[in-house]
Design an enzyme around this catalytic site. Structure first.
Site, PDB file in Angstrom:
ATOM      1  N   ASP A  39       0.839  -1.194   0.000  1.00  9.83           N
ATOM      2  CA  ASP A  39       0.000   0.000   0.000  1.00  9.83           C
ATOM      3  C   ASP A  39       0.879   1.252   0.000  1.00  9.83           C
ATOM      4  O   ASP A  39       2.072   1.209   0.332  1.00  9.83           O
ATOM      5  CB  ASP A  39      -0.907  -0.014   1.229  1.00  9.83           C
ATOM      6  CG  ASP A  39      -2.209   0.727   0.993  1.00  9.83           C
ATOM      7  OD1 ASP A  39      -2.279   1.555   0.069  1.00  9.83           O
ATOM      8  OD2 ASP A  39      -3.174   0.480   1.743  1.00  9.83           O
TER       9      ASP A  39
ATOM     10  N   GLU B  21       3.252   5.245  -3.669  1.00 14.45           N
ATOM     11  CA  GLU B  21       3.560   6.393  -4.535  1.00 14.45           C
ATOM     12  C   GLU B  21       4.948   6.994  -4.267  1.00 14.45           C
ATOM     13  O   GLU B  21       5.597   7.363  -5.255  1.00 14.45           O
ATOM     14  CB  GLU B  21       2.483   7.483  -4.377  1.00 14.45           C
ATOM     15  CG  GLU B  21       1.130   7.101  -4.929  1.00 14.45           C
ATOM     16  CD  GLU B  21       0.351   6.212  -3.967  1.00 14.45           C
ATOM     17  OE1 GLU B  21      -0.622   5.578  -4.401  1.00 14.45           O
ATOM     18  OE2 GLU B  21       0.726   6.142  -2.789  1.00 14.45           O
TER      19      GLU B  21
ATOM     20  N   ASP C  77      -8.405   4.396  -3.408  1.00 13.20           N
ATOM     21  CA  ASP C  77      -9.499   4.504  -2.439  1.00 13.20           C
ATOM     22  C   ASP C  77     -10.654   5.295  -3.037  1.00 13.20           C
ATOM     23  O   ASP C  77     -10.859   6.487  -2.740  1.00 13.20           O
ATOM     24  CB  ASP C  77      -8.993   5.146  -1.153  1.00 13.20           C
ATOM     25  CG  ASP C  77      -7.918   4.300  -0.486  1.00 13.20           C
ATOM     26  OD1 ASP C  77      -7.891   3.079  -0.716  1.00 13.20           O
ATOM     27  OD2 ASP C  77      -7.089   4.855   0.257  1.00 13.20           O
TER      28      ASP C  77
END
Length: 790
Positions: free
Chosen positions: A402, A405, A485
Site C-alpha cells: 500500500d 507512490e 481509495d
C-alpha cells in the site's frame, strides 16, 4: 528597439551511421534514430555534445538491430526496416512514421517538433535548520518538509514533443486516470502518481502503433487548442520508442519486449479475494474463511489490511502477538481450509519501530522521511529481510504494498485540488526527497524489492503483489495494480470501467479495484465521498454493490474491499434475497470460468496478451466500437456489458420503475451469442439486453470455445473435474487450454500442458488434441461438449 535573438536552426547538417544507430546533427541538437527490431525504433534527442549513458529501470531490452537501411535526398533522410519507414525533413528535422505499405501512421509537427528547456535541479539539504512537520494521513504519519536549504544537483531538461494526430484516430492508455475519458483525444492528462491515479507513459493508437516515453518523471499529454504534445518534467534528454504493432495486441507485444514479460500469478489469485478495512485477529480471519466454506461461497484469498503490527508501530513487519499469537498456526489452518493470506505492508515506518531503527542505522531511508529507499539495492534487500523474518517465514502467500507512490500531497487538502495543482504539488513534493528524474518511479523499485526478495527465498510460491502504484515494466514483478481509495456512486463505477481499460491498454495486464468502493459514507475530506450513509442496510447501495460485484467478476483479479461497512456477501441478505442470490450466482460464475480465465492468463505470459480489452483491440476498424467506454472483452471471446445505472432503487431509497435492460452495441465483423440465453445476433447492430439484478449482460463471439467447470469453493477443489466445452458455432474456432501446477515457477522451465481444442465448422466437429507437455500432479481430464448454434 529590442534586438531579436534568432532561434537555433534545426536543419540537418550531418548524417552518420554509428554502429546500429543513425545520428543526425544540426546546429541546435543531435537526433538519434536507433531501430531495435523491425517494428520498434528508439528516438533520442539532446542539445548536449553526447547522449546520456544512464541505464533506466523500465526498459530492459538491450539488444541491437542492424537489418535496416537509410538514404539521403536533398529534402529528406529516409530510414527503413521491412516493417517501418521513417522520413526526416532535412530542413525542419520533423519525422513522419509509416507502416510497411507506406501508409502514414503518425506525423510530428512540421516546425519545431521537439523542444528542450534546460533547468537546474536542486537537492534538499537536511540539517539542523530544516523544518519538518509530521502529519497524520490515512497512510500513517508522514513527514512534510516545510523549509530546507537546497544545493545544485544537476542540469536536466523539460522536454516537449509536438505531434499531429489523424482525423478519426483514437488514443488510449497512459495508465489510470480519474476523468472517465476512454479516447484521450481532446483532453489533457497529467501523468503523476496519486492515490487515485497510476501514471504509465505508454500511449497507444487505434491505428496500431504506440509511443513509450522512456521518462521516470511526471508527464503531460495535451490535445487541445494549446497544442498536441507529450511533455516530460525532468529528463537527461528526450527519449522515446515508436512501436508499429499493426494492432493493439502487436503494440503490447512490443511494449513487453522492451520492458519484460509479465510473470504469471498463481492460479488461486484468479479466484475470489475477500478483504475489508480491516480484520483484526487471527481468529476473525479464520472464522471468516470458515463462514465462506459453510455457506459454500467460493473463496481463495483473504486479506489482512493495516495494523498487523503491535500498538502504534506503523509499518513494522511483524505480528502483534496479542492478536496473532501463533502466525504459523494461523497459516496452517488457512491452508488446510484451502485459503491464502495476503498481508498489507508499507514503505513508511513508525520511528519507534525496530524496522525503522534498522533502516536508520544503515542510512537506507529516503532523506527527511520515515520511508525506506528502494533505489539502493541495499535498501531493497533490507526491506525483504525484514518482511521475510517477520512475516513470510510464517507461510504468508501474498503482499499488499500500500501507499507505494509514496507521497500523496493531494490528500492533505479538504477540497479536491485542480488536476494541474495536483501534478505540480506531486512533483514539487517528491523532488524534495527523490531525484527529480525519478519522481514517478518509486512503486517500480518497491515492487522489485518484493519480487527479487521472494524469488531469492523460494521458487515454490509465485509472487503476488497488490499495489497502488506502478510504472513502466512493473508487469515483470508479479504486480497487480488497484485503482485506489474510490468512493461509492454510480458515476464512480462508470468511470472505473474506463480507468481499467486504459490502464491495461498501457501494457500492464493485472488490474482490479475495491468492489463496492472503499468509501461508502461522505466525510469531511474531499476523497471520503460516498453517497450511502446506511451502507449494506440501504437497498440502493445493495443494488450498486451487486452491479459492481458483477463487473468485478470480469476483471483479471476479483476482489472486494472497503471501509465504513463490512463487505462479506452475507451482509447483503438483510436488504433482500435478490441481492444476496445475485451475488452468490456471480461468485459461482467466476469459478465456472476458471479454465477460461487461467488459460487467458497464460497467454498474458506466453504471448504478451491482454485480458481486459477495450473494443479497439479487436474492432479497431469499427468506428463506433472503438469509442464505446462501457463494454469490453474479457479474454478473446466474452464481451462484458456492465450495468452502470440503477434499475431498482434510487436514493432515500425510492423504488424505481425500471425497464430491466441496457443498450448494447454488438461490433461488426462477427456474430454474437447471448451468454445467458444462447440467442444469436448479427454484428454491427444495437440491441436491448436483458439485465435483471442477477444478470450482467454478456455476449460470446461467434466461433468461440469456452471451457468451463462446475462451481467450486476454491479453484482446485476438484482437480480432475470434467471440463464442459461450450462451442459457439458459425465459424471455425480454436482454444488452447492451459494447465500447470498452479503455483511455483516450474512453468518457466516448461512444466505445463496445453490441450489444443478445434471446432471445424464445416464438419460440425470438435477435435481435442493430446495434451502437449506435463507438470507435477497432472490429472487426466474428461471433456463434455455443449454446442450452441444459431
Amino acid at each position: 528597439m529590442l534586438e531579436v535573438v534568432k532561434r537555433p536552426d534545426n536543419r540537418i547538417l550531418d548524417v552518420i551511421r554509428i554502429n546500429d544507430a543513425l545520428i543526425l546533427k544540426s546546429e541546435n541538437a543531435m537526433l538519434k534514430l536507433e531501430p531495435k527490431t523491425p517494428e520498434i525504433i528508439r528516438i533520442v534527442y539532446t542539445s548536449r555534445e553526447s547522449f546520456s549513458e544512464v541505464e533506466k529501470p523500465g526498459v530492459i531490452f538491450r539488444e541491437s538491430f542492424s537489418d535496416w537501411s537509410y538514404e539521403e535526398t536533398e529534402d529528406q533522410i529516409k530510414l527503413s526496416t521491412n516493417k517501418l519507414h521513417l522520413t526526416v525533413n532535412r530542413e525542419k528535422a520533423s519525422i513522419r512514421y509509416y507502416d510497411s505499405g507506406k501508409k502514414l501512421l503518425l506525423a510530428e509537427r512540421e516546425y519545431e517538433s521537439r523542444n528542450l528547456e534546460e533547468f537546474d535541479s536542486y537537492r534538499t539539504v537536511v540539517d539542523e535548520n530544516t523544518k519538518i512537520e509530521r502529519i497524520v494521513t490515512p497512510d500513517g504519519i508522514k513527514e512534510v518538509v516545510k523549509d530546507a536549504a537546497k544545493v545544485f544537483d544537476q542540469k536536466l531538461y523539460k522536454t516537449r514533443l509536438y505531434l499531429e494526430w489523424q482525423e478519426d484516430e483514437a488514443l488510449y492508455g497512459l495508465g489510470q486516470q480519474e476523468e472517465g475519458s476512454l479516447n484521450l483525444r481532446g483532453t489533457t492528462q497529467y501523468l503523476h502518481q496519486a492515490n487515485l491515479k497510476i501514471a504509465i507513459p505508454m500511449l497507444v493508437s487505434s491505428l496500431g502503433y504506440g509511443i513509450l516515453m522512456d521518462t521516470y518523471s511526471p508527464m503531460i499529454f495535451n490535445d487541445t487548442a494549446y497544442g498536441s504534445y507529450l511533455y516530460t518534467e525532468a529528463d537527461y534528454e528526450m527519449d522515446y520508442y515508436f512501436i508499429q504493432g499493426g494492432s493493439l495486441d502487436g503494440v503490447i507485444h512490443g511494449y513487453r519486449l522492451l520492458t519484460g514479460k509479465a510473470s504469471m500469478l498463481p492460479k488461486w489469485a484468479f479466484g475470489f479475494m475477500q478483504s475489508q478495512e480491516r480484520y483484526e485477529t487471527a481468529r476473525e480471519i479464520c472464522e471468516i474463511v470458515q463462514e465462506h466454506r459453510d455457506r459454500k461461497i467460493g473463496l481463495d484469498g483473504i486479506v489482512l489490511d493495516w495494523w498487523s503490527w503491535e500498538g502504534e508501530l506503523w509499518g513494522q513487519k511483524t505480528f502483534d502477538r496479542t492478536r496473532f499469537a501463533d502466525p504459523a498456526g494461523m497459516m496452517r489452518q488457512l491452508h488446510e481450509n484451502h485459503a491464502n493470506l495476503m498481508i498489507s505492508v508499507w514503505p513508511n515506518m513508525s520511528k519507534d519501530s525496530d524496522n525503522y531503527k534498522e533502516f536508520a542505522e544503515h542510512k537506507l531511508l529516503i532523506q527527511a522521511s520515515s520511508i525506506y529507499d528502494p533505489y539502493k539495492e541495499e535498501g531493497r534487500k533490507l526491506y525483504w529481510k525484514q518482511a521475510e523474518e517477520g512475516l513470510f517465514c510464517h507461510g504468508l502467500d501474498a503482499w499488499w504494498c500500500d501507499s507505494s507512490e509514496p507521497f500523496t500531497p493531494e490528500w492533505n487538502h479538504i477540497g479536491k485540488p485542480e488536476p494541474s495543482t495536483m501534478y505540480q504539488e506531486f512533483f514539487d513534493t517528491c523532488s524534495q526527497y527523490i531525484p527529480a528524474q525519478l519522481t514517478n518511479s518509486y512503486g517500480l523499485y518497491h515492487a522489485r524489492a518484493i519480487y527479487e526478495g521472494q524469488r531469492g527465498s523460494t521458487l515454490k510460491k509465485r509472487v503476488v503483489n497488490l499495489t497502488r502504484n506502478g510504472y513502466t515494466g512493473q508487469q515483470r514483478y508479479g504486480a497487480i495494480l488497484w485503482s485506489g481509495d474510490i468512493s461509492a456512486s454510480w458515476d464512480t463505477l462508470r468511470k472505473q470501467i474506463v480507468a481499467g481499460l486504459n490502464f491495461c491498454a498501457s501494457g500492464i495486464p493485472y488490474w482490479t479495484l475495491d468492489i463496492g468502493a472503499f468509501f461508502v459514507k461522505k466525510g469531511k475530506q474531499w476523497f471520503w465521498n460516498g453517497e450511502y450513509e446506511k451502507g449494506y442496510e440501504d437497498p440502493a447501495y445493495a443494488e450498486l454493490f451487486t452491479r459492481w460485484f458483477q463487473y468485478g467478476c470480469f476483471l483479471p483479479v476479483f476482489r472486494s474491499h472497503g471501509t465504513d461497512f463490512r463487505r462479506e456477501l452475507w451482509k447483503f441478505e438483510g436488504t433482500g434475497a435478490m441481492f444476496y442470490d445475485a451475488l452468490i450466482k456471480t461468485n459461482q460464475l467466476r469459478y465456472q470460468l476458471i479454465p477460461y480465465i487461467y488459460s487467458t492468463a497464460a497467454k498474458v505470459w506466453k504471448e504478451d496478451g491482454t485480458m481486459l480489452r477495450l473494443l479497439a483491440f479487436d474492432y479497431a476498424q469499427d468506428k463506433k466500437a472503438r469509442l464505446i467506454d462501457d463494454q469490453y472483452l474479457f479474454g478473446d471471446s466474452i464481451m462484458v456489458c456492465p450495468v452502470t445505472t440503477p434499475m431498482y432503487y434510487g436514493k432515500d431509497p425510492l423504488p424505481l420503475d425500471h425497464a430491466g435492460t441496457r443498450e448494447v452495441y454488438l461490433p461488426e465483423g462477427n456474430g454474437w451469442y447471448d451468454f445467458w440465453t444462447g440467442q444469436y445476433y448479427g454484428g454491427g447492430q444495437t440491441v436491448q439486453a436483458a439485465a435483471p439484478i442477477d444478470r450482467i449482460p454478456l455476449y460470446v463471439k461467434e466461433g468461440s470455445i469456452l471451457p468451463t467447470v462446475q462451481a467450486m469453493q476454491y479453484v482446485d477443489e476438484i482437480p480432475d473435474a470434467p471440463v464442459l466445452l461450450k462451442v459457439y458455432c458459425g465459424r471455425d474456432a480454436e482454444f488452447e487450454l492451459y494447465e500447470d501446477a498452479g503455483n511455483g515457477y516450474g512453468y518457466e522451465q516448461g512444466e505445463y500442458a496445453i490441450t489444443k481444442l478445434e471446432w471445424l465448422e464445416q464438419e460440425q466437429r470438435l477435435v481435442a488434441g493430446e495434451p502437449q507437455g506435463s507438470y507435477p500432479g497432472k490429472k487426466q481430464r474428461r471433456y463434455e461438449i455443449q454446442i450452441i448454434k444459431k
